[in-house]
Scaffold this motif. Structure first.
Motif, PDB file in Angstrom:
ATOM      1  N   MET A   1       7.408  17.870  31.297  1.00 16.40           N
ATOM      2  CA  MET A   1       6.764  16.964  30.344  1.00 16.40           C
ATOM      3  C   MET A   1       6.147  15.770  31.079  1.00 16.40           C
ATOM      4  O   MET A   1       5.012  15.387  30.800  1.00 16.40           O
ATOM      5  CB  MET A   1       7.778  16.480  29.304  1.00 16.40           C
ATOM      6  CG  MET A   1       8.209  17.554  28.335  1.00 16.40           C
ATOM      7  SD  MET A   1       9.664  17.119  27.361  1.00 16.40           S
ATOM      8  CE  MET A   1       9.133  15.638  26.516  1.00 16.40           C
TER       9      MET A   1
ATOM     10  N   LEU B   1       3.360  13.884  29.019  1.00 15.24           N
ATOM     11  CA  LEU B   1       3.726  14.020  27.613  1.00 15.24           C
ATOM     12  C   LEU B   1       5.146  13.514  27.409  1.00 15.24           C
ATOM     13  O   LEU B   1       6.009  13.711  28.252  1.00 15.24           O
ATOM     14  CB  LEU B   1       3.669  15.488  27.180  1.00 15.24           C
ATOM     15  CG  LEU B   1       2.298  16.137  27.175  1.00 15.24           C
ATOM     16  CD1 LEU B   1       2.424  17.620  26.904  1.00 15.24           C
ATOM     17  CD2 LEU B   1       1.410  15.486  26.132  1.00 15.24           C
TER      18      LEU B   1
ATOM     19  N   HIS C   1       4.726  12.850  21.684  1.00 22.21           N
ATOM     20  CA  HIS C   1       3.535  13.683  21.770  1.00 22.21           C
ATOM     21  C   HIS C   1       3.843  15.121  21.380  1.00 22.21           C
ATOM     22  O   HIS C   1       3.086  15.749  20.639  1.00 22.21           O
ATOM     23  CB  HIS C   1       2.953  13.654  23.193  1.00 22.21           C
ATOM     24  CG  HIS C   1       2.239  12.400  23.530  1.00 22.21           C
ATOM     25  ND1 HIS C   1       2.810  11.429  24.317  1.00 22.21           N
ATOM     26  CD2 HIS C   1       1.010  11.958  23.192  1.00 22.21           C
ATOM     27  CE1 HIS C   1       1.949  10.439  24.447  1.00 22.21           C
ATOM     28  NE2 HIS C   1       0.852  10.732  23.777  1.00 22.21           N
ATOM     29  N   LEU C   2       4.948  15.647  21.895  1.00 24.85           N
ATOM     30  CA  LEU C   2       5.303  17.030  21.562  1.00 24.85           C
ATOM     31  C   LEU C   2       5.635  17.181  20.084  1.00 24.85           C
ATOM     32  O   LEU C   2       5.290  18.196  19.478  1.00 24.85           O
ATOM     33  CB  LEU C   2       6.467  17.520  22.427  1.00 24.85           C
ATOM     34  CG  LEU C   2       6.095  17.910  23.856  1.00 24.85           C
ATOM     35  CD1 LEU C   2       7.332  18.363  24.627  1.00 24.85           C
ATOM     36  CD2 LEU C   2       5.047  18.999  23.883  1.00 24.85           C
TER      37      LEU C   2
END
Length: 68
Positions: free
Chosen positions: A12, A17, A21-22
């Protein structure tokens, strides 16, 4: 000994990220990734594959990023 999701967290970071965001990319609530990363709830298989696609993780390496 490495923590359970260390490889996932590194992947990540490499893609710049974070959990927020995920969450958005998976269309999940704001605590979804936090609960998964802290083993408060089980991963959904469809989300595991989506995360692999997002982070470019080969499917044959899922077990390295999402250990039992």
């Amino acid at each position: 000994m490495l923590k359970k999701y260390t490889r996932l967290k590194v992947a990540m970071i490499e893609k710049d990220l974070d959990e927020k965001h995920l969450n958005r990319m998976l269309d999940r609530g704001c605590t979804y990734m936090t609960n998964k990363m802290n083993d408060r709830s089980a991963w959904r298989l469809d989300d595991v594959y989506k995360i692999c696609d997002i982070l470019h993780i080969p499917y044959d390496e899922i077990h390295l990023y999402f250990p039992k």
